[in-house]
Design a protein around this motif. Structure first.
Motif, short mmCIF file in Angstrom:
data_model
loop_
_atom_site.label_atom_id
_atom_site.label_comp_id
_atom_site.label_asym_id
_atom_site.label_seq_id
_atom_site.Cartn_x
_atom_site.Cartn_y
_atom_site.Cartn_z
N GLY A 112 13.75 -10.37 -4.54
CA GLY A 112 15.10 -9.93 -4.91
C GLY A 112 15.14 -9.23 -6.26
N ILE A 113 14.38 -9.74 -7.24
CA ILE A 113 14.37 -9.05 -8.54
C ILE A 113 13.47 -7.83 -8.50
N LEU A 114 12.43 -7.89 -7.68
CA LEU A 114 11.56 -6.73 -7.58
C LEU A 114 12.28 -5.53 -6.97
N ASN A 115 13.14 -5.79 -5.97
CA ASN A 115 13.82 -4.67 -5.32
C ASN A 115 15.20 -4.37 -5.90
N GLY A 116 15.61 -5.14 -6.92
CA GLY A 116 16.86 -4.86 -7.60
C GLY A 116 18.09 -5.50 -6.99
N ASP A 117 17.92 -6.32 -5.94
CA ASP A 117 19.08 -7.01 -5.37
C ASP A 117 19.59 -8.11 -6.30
N LEU A 118 18.70 -8.65 -7.12
CA LEU A 118 19.04 -9.69 -8.10
C LEU A 118 18.70 -9.18 -9.50
N ASP A 119 19.42 -9.69 -10.49
CA ASP A 119 19.09 -9.38 -11.87
C ASP A 119 18.11 -10.39 -12.45
N ILE A 120 18.33 -11.65 -12.11
CA ILE A 120 17.51 -12.76 -12.61
C ILE A 120 17.19 -13.66 -11.42
N ALA A 121 16.00 -14.26 -11.41
CA ALA A 121 15.65 -15.19 -10.35
C ALA A 121 15.06 -16.47 -10.94
N PHE A 122 15.48 -17.59 -10.37
CA PHE A 122 14.87 -18.87 -10.69
C PHE A 122 13.52 -18.94 -9.98
N ALA A 123 12.50 -19.46 -10.67
CA ALA A 123 11.16 -19.48 -10.07
C ALA A 123 10.34 -20.65 -10.59
N SER A 124 9.51 -21.21 -9.71
CA SER A 124 8.45 -22.10 -10.16
C SER A 124 7.42 -21.22 -10.86
N TYR A 125 6.95 -21.61 -12.01
CA TYR A 125 6.17 -20.73 -12.87
C TYR A 125 4.93 -20.09 -12.24
N PRO A 126 4.17 -20.78 -11.38
CA PRO A 126 2.94 -20.14 -10.89
C PRO A 126 3.16 -18.78 -10.24
N ALA A 127 4.25 -18.60 -9.50
CA ALA A 127 4.45 -17.33 -8.79
C ALA A 127 4.61 -16.14 -9.74
N PRO A 128 5.55 -16.17 -10.70
CA PRO A 128 5.64 -15.00 -11.59
C PRO A 128 4.44 -14.85 -12.51
N LEU A 129 3.80 -15.95 -12.90
CA LEU A 129 2.61 -15.83 -13.76
C LEU A 129 1.47 -15.16 -13.00
N LEU A 130 1.29 -15.53 -11.73
CA LEU A 130 0.25 -14.89 -10.93
C LEU A 130 0.58 -13.42 -10.71
N ALA A 131 1.84 -13.13 -10.39
CA ALA A 131 2.25 -11.74 -10.18
C ALA A 131 2.06 -10.92 -11.45
N GLN A 132 2.36 -11.51 -12.60
CA GLN A 132 2.16 -10.81 -13.88
C GLN A 132 0.67 -10.53 -14.10
N SER A 133 -0.17 -11.51 -13.79
CA SER A 133 -1.61 -11.33 -14.00
C SER A 133 -2.17 -10.23 -13.11
N LYS A 134 -1.55 -10.03 -11.95
CA LYS A 134 -1.98 -8.98 -11.02
C LYS A 134 -1.24 -7.66 -11.26
N ARG A 135 -0.36 -7.65 -12.27
CA ARG A 135 0.41 -6.46 -12.64
C ARG A 135 1.26 -5.94 -11.49
N VAL A 136 1.81 -6.88 -10.73
CA VAL A 136 2.75 -6.51 -9.67
C VAL A 136 3.97 -5.84 -10.28
N ALA A 137 4.39 -6.36 -11.42
CA ALA A 137 5.51 -5.81 -12.20
C ALA A 137 5.42 -6.44 -13.58
N ASP A 138 6.28 -5.99 -14.49
CA ASP A 138 6.31 -6.57 -15.84
C ASP A 138 7.39 -7.65 -15.86
N PHE A 139 6.97 -8.89 -15.65
CA PHE A 139 7.91 -10.01 -15.59
C PHE A 139 8.24 -10.50 -17.00
#
Length: 323
Positions: free
Chosen positions: A76-103
């Motif tokens: 939802g935040i990646l595609n712009g449907d959401l401004d902010i998303a609640f998350a368990s930390y491993p998911a955005p940290l892993l995505a950041q490490s893979k440079r999926v986006a700048d979290f």
């Protein structure tokens, strides 16, 4: 990669341990924002802030959007449907490490106290202690999540061969039935499922997943996406306003009756169970060095390749615990 998102501290600056309240006090750039949340106890103060008008006091109209899963919230935040998303930390940290986006981590949600993240077994099980875990089938929500990383860290510290545990992925609601039917020997559950498993099944604790090396470990937070035209870049005053509103609510999280009411209304916990749920630490500061513990845990077990500097994920909105 985005397999889990669910359950820690608030605001931040550029250094690894900043704890001041947001200084972005100018007019908000975006008055109406959508925040993706899950029906978990971690977000109880967020709903308190909505109900008590703490966001409105900061000039924000916050719309909670209940998501079906953690990955859906991140999408939802990646595609712009959401401004902010609640998350368990491993998911955005892993995505950041893979440079999926700048979290960017805009707020901390919850850190585990003893009793919040627990490995349990059915009452007739012979799995009674950590050294009994190898060779067993233990339910988790997803691999490379807090539900397997935290217990593995505890087992490793105790000299138990965690590589011999057979982790079985399934949603929390299915774990009690799976234990009842003998499909698994135990489960890694977080509140309110710890209390539900104890009540419904008579489940007994085998060991606490948030103990020793993982004691008080941050579990979850609120994230946004930075970059050209992205919310975390275009709306620093809005983020600061969100931080202040949430910090005020999180500072009231020691008021158990208030939290129990939110558990019942939004985490769908029955009132009797709500009275028994372990209430963990809802943080009023955003400290990169604390969340760095999660990244280091992920690196230790090979989930993140190389190093991830969490301080780069803290938006420069200034910082102080809200009040």
């Amino acid at each position: 990669m985005l397999a889990t998102l669910s359950g820690c501290g608030l605001l931040g600056g550029d250094d690894a341990g900043s704890t001041a309240a947001p200084q972005g006090t100018g007019a908000v750039e975006k008055a109406k924002i959508k925040v993706g949340v899950l029906p978990v106890v971690d977000v109880a103060p967020f709903y308190l802030a909505v109900e008590q008008g703490y966001f409105k006091e900061q000039g924000l109209d916050v719309e909670p959007v209940v998501m079906g899963s953690g990955p859906a919230a991140i999408s939802g935040i990646l595609n712009g449907d959401l401004d902010i998303a609640f998350a368990s930390y491993p998911a955005p940290l892993l995505a950041q490490s893979k440079r999926v986006a700048d979290f960017k981590i805009v707020a901390d949600a919850l850190a585990a106290k003893p009793g919040h993240l627990v490995v349990v077994s059915p009452p007739n099980s012979t799995m009674k202690k950590p050294s009994d875990a190898p060779g067993r089938k233990i339910a988790i929500t997803a691999k490379n999540s807090m539900t397997d990383l935290a217990p593995m860290s505890v087992l490793k510290t105790q000299g138990v061969d965690y590589t011999q545990v057979n982790w079985i992925e399934m949603p929390f609601p299915n774990m009690i039935t799976a234990m009842q039917n003998g499909e698994v020997d135990g489960a890694v559950v977080v509140e309110p499922w710890v209390t539900v498993a104890e009540k419904q099944l008579g489940a007994t604790p085998v060991f606490d997943g948030a103990s020793g090396p993982t004691a008080e470990i941050p579990m979850s937070g609120y994230v946004a996406i930075s970059g050209n035209g992205k919310f975390a870049t275009t709306s620093p005053n809005t983020i600061a306003a969100f931080q202040r509103g949430l910090a005020r609510a999180q500072s009231q999280a020691t008021d158990r009756p208030k939290m129990e009411e939110m558990f019942v209304k939004y985490a769908k916990v029955d009132p009797q169970t709500a009275k028994l749920v372990t209430i963990s630490t809802y943080s009023t500061s955003l400290e990169a060095n604390r969340i760095q513990r999660v990244a280091n845990l992920m690196t230790e077990f090979g989930v993140i390749k190389g190093e991830l500097d969490v301080s780069t994920m803290i938006p420069n909105t200034g910082a102080t615990a809200g009040s």
